[in-house]
Design a protein around this motif. Structure first.
Motif, mmCIF file in Angstrom:
data_model
loop_
_atom_site.group_PDB
_atom_site.id
_atom_site.type_symbol
_atom_site.label_atom_id
_atom_site.label_comp_id
_atom_site.label_asym_id
_atom_site.label_seq_id
_atom_site.Cartn_x
_atom_site.Cartn_y
_atom_site.Cartn_z
ATOM 1 N N ASN A 132 47.609 16.178 -86.509
ATOM 2 C CA ASN A 132 46.619 15.229 -87.036
ATOM 3 C C ASN A 132 45.248 15.568 -86.442
ATOM 4 O O ASN A 132 44.853 16.722 -86.480
ATOM 5 C CB ASN A 132 47.034 13.787 -86.763
ATOM 6 N N HIS A 133 44.564 14.568 -85.853
ATOM 7 C CA HIS A 133 43.259 14.876 -85.269
ATOM 8 C C HIS A 133 43.344 15.068 -83.759
ATOM 9 O O HIS A 133 42.338 15.064 -83.066
ATOM 10 C CB HIS A 133 42.234 13.793 -85.623
ATOM 11 N N ASP A 134 44.536 15.270 -83.258
ATOM 12 C CA ASP A 134 44.721 15.481 -81.825
ATOM 13 C C ASP A 134 44.859 16.961 -81.507
ATOM 14 O O ASP A 134 45.247 17.762 -82.368
ATOM 15 C CB ASP A 134 45.988 14.764 -81.340
ATOM 16 N N ARG A 135 44.566 17.301 -80.265
ATOM 17 C CA ARG A 135 44.815 18.668 -79.812
ATOM 18 C C ARG A 135 45.440 18.639 -78.425
ATOM 19 O O ARG A 135 45.056 17.864 -77.576
ATOM 20 C CB ARG A 135 43.529 19.517 -79.854
ATOM 21 N N SER A 136 46.436 19.496 -78.238
ATOM 22 C CA SER A 136 47.096 19.607 -76.947
ATOM 23 C C SER A 136 46.815 21.004 -76.413
ATOM 24 O O SER A 136 47.082 21.998 -77.097
ATOM 25 C CB SER A 136 48.599 19.372 -77.131
ATOM 26 N N LEU A 137 46.264 21.085 -75.208
ATOM 27 C CA LEU A 137 45.834 22.371 -74.647
ATOM 28 C C LEU A 137 46.707 22.705 -73.435
ATOM 29 O O LEU A 137 46.829 21.898 -72.517
ATOM 30 C CB LEU A 137 44.373 22.290 -74.200
ATOM 31 N N VAL A 138 47.318 23.887 -73.456
ATOM 32 C CA VAL A 138 48.183 24.322 -72.347
ATOM 33 C C VAL A 138 47.622 25.640 -71.823
ATOM 34 O O VAL A 138 47.626 26.641 -72.530
ATOM 35 C CB VAL A 138 49.630 24.540 -72.820
#
Ligand code: 26A
Length: 355
Positions: A126-132
């Motif tokens: 969606n409009h989220d981002r997960s950064l690893v």
């Protein structure tokens, strides 16, 4: 032209995973949908996994490096330099090419092989981002890089210094050196909180740097994480912003501004001394002052990765051209929104007029 803005951070290549695979990878690696973390042991296979099993796009990243490109977007060519540590590899070449194309001077410390340039897996849902992130060479940055004649010259010549909070995971000594030197000469030091885990787990480093910071930038979840870490978990966002603005300052003759973004909701700017603040933060304004964010239609949002960095870089670039706070916030909002329309931390070219 000698750069007037110098940014310091972890240079990373972003590996953006096609959004259709985002949710599956979030589940597989037990990741939150809107977060930024350092990869733990269990996350490390993700980098090979996404390259082998999903469609990926490589984009220049690293929070301060993104902000540097955003500042360069609004400043004359040659105005911005970026310092960070990389490996001597293809990832570095990609990052350097992006900086070259957008007029950011790469003042990298290059680690010898086998050190590799850092990378960040970006999972969109969606409009989220997960950064690893795996920092690799980025965390091998050493303060002696700052003493090299060409880097010392850069630091001496610049007027604005931008440090990402992420750098405090390993580089507090260098960050302090840059910030103390700058503030002793009456120059402007900007710090970005970067992610909730910085105030949460690196509060000591953050509070050792904060006295030398003139402008602190963060978002609502980072401010809330600071409040919790400082023992005021129930404080309103306005009061956290004011508390941070009032935190001890080494150069007390200049007020501290605290800029808190909230995605599509209004941006807040708190000042430790409204009467002494730059134009447009007036004693009669509310403190924090509230800046509504122009509406952005949902179908204009490709992904939000890097939007906060582009806000910060645009804001700083505008300040460095002599704009006042109101105008600089407006430029920040424009670049943040422009970035939402691109895959990853990018702006639109040919350049649009934003000043
Ligand atoms: C130490 N960590 C976790 C990080 C980062 C980071 N930059 C520096 N250090 N984790 C993610 N990023 C960058 O943040 C940008 C979006 O704000 C990503 O590379 C991404 O481009």
């Amino acid at each position: 032209m000698a750069p007037i803005v110098v940014a310091l951070g972890n240079p990373l290549l972003d590996i953006q995973v096609d959004p259709k695979h985002g949710p599956a990878y979030l589940e597989k690696y037990e990741l939150k949908s809107n977060d930024a973390i350092l990869a733990e042991e269990k996350h490390l296979p993700i980098y090979d996994d996404v390259v082998k099993n999903a469609e990926v796009t490589y984009v220049a990243g690293g929070a301060a490096q993104n902000a540097a490109r955003a500042a360069a977007y609004v400043l004359p060519a040659g105005s911005v330099a970026y310092i960070g540590s990389v490996g001597d590899d293809d990832l570095k070449k990609t990052l350097q090419a992006a900086n070259d194309a957008e007029n950011v001077q790469s003042a990298y410390q290059v680690q010898p092989s086998p050190a590799k340039t850092g990378a960040c897996a970006v999972l969109i849902s969606n409009h989220d981002r997960s950064l690893v992130t795996t920092l690799r060479a980025a965390e091998q940055f050493t303060p002696d890089h700052l003493a090299k004649p060409e880097i010392a010259e850069l630091l001496n010549g610049a007027k604005y210094f931008y440090i990402e909070g992420y750098f405090l995971t390993h580089g507090i000594e260098s960050a302090l050196e840059v910030a103390k030197g700058a503030s002793a000469h009456g120059k402007t030091v900007v710090l970005n909180l970067s992610a909730p885990f910085i105030p949460q787990f690196f509060k000591m480093q953050l509070e050792s740097l904060l006295p030398h910071v003139d402008i602190l930038i963060g978002n609502e979840s980072e401010a809330a994480a600071y409040a919790t870490a400082a023992g005021h978990g129930d404080a309103s966002l306005e009061s956290v912003a004011s508390t941070l603005a009032a935190f001890t300052k080494s150069n007390a003759s200049r007020p501290r501004l605290v800029v808190i973004t909230q995605g599509a909701d209004s941006t807040l700017v708190a000042s430790s001394s409204p009467s002494a603040s730059p134009a447009n933060i007036k004693p009669t304004d509310s403190n924090p002052k509230v800046y509504p964010v122009p509406k952005l239609a949902s179908d204009k949002i490709v992904d939000t990765n890097g939007a906060g960095d582009m806000f910060a870089g645009g804001f700083l670039g505008a300040l460095a051209t002599g704009k006042d706070i109101d105008e600089a916030i407006e430029v920040g909002h424009k670049l943040g929104q422009m970035c939402c329309g691109q895959i990853g931390p990018k702006l639109s070219f040919p350049k649009q007029t934003v000043l």
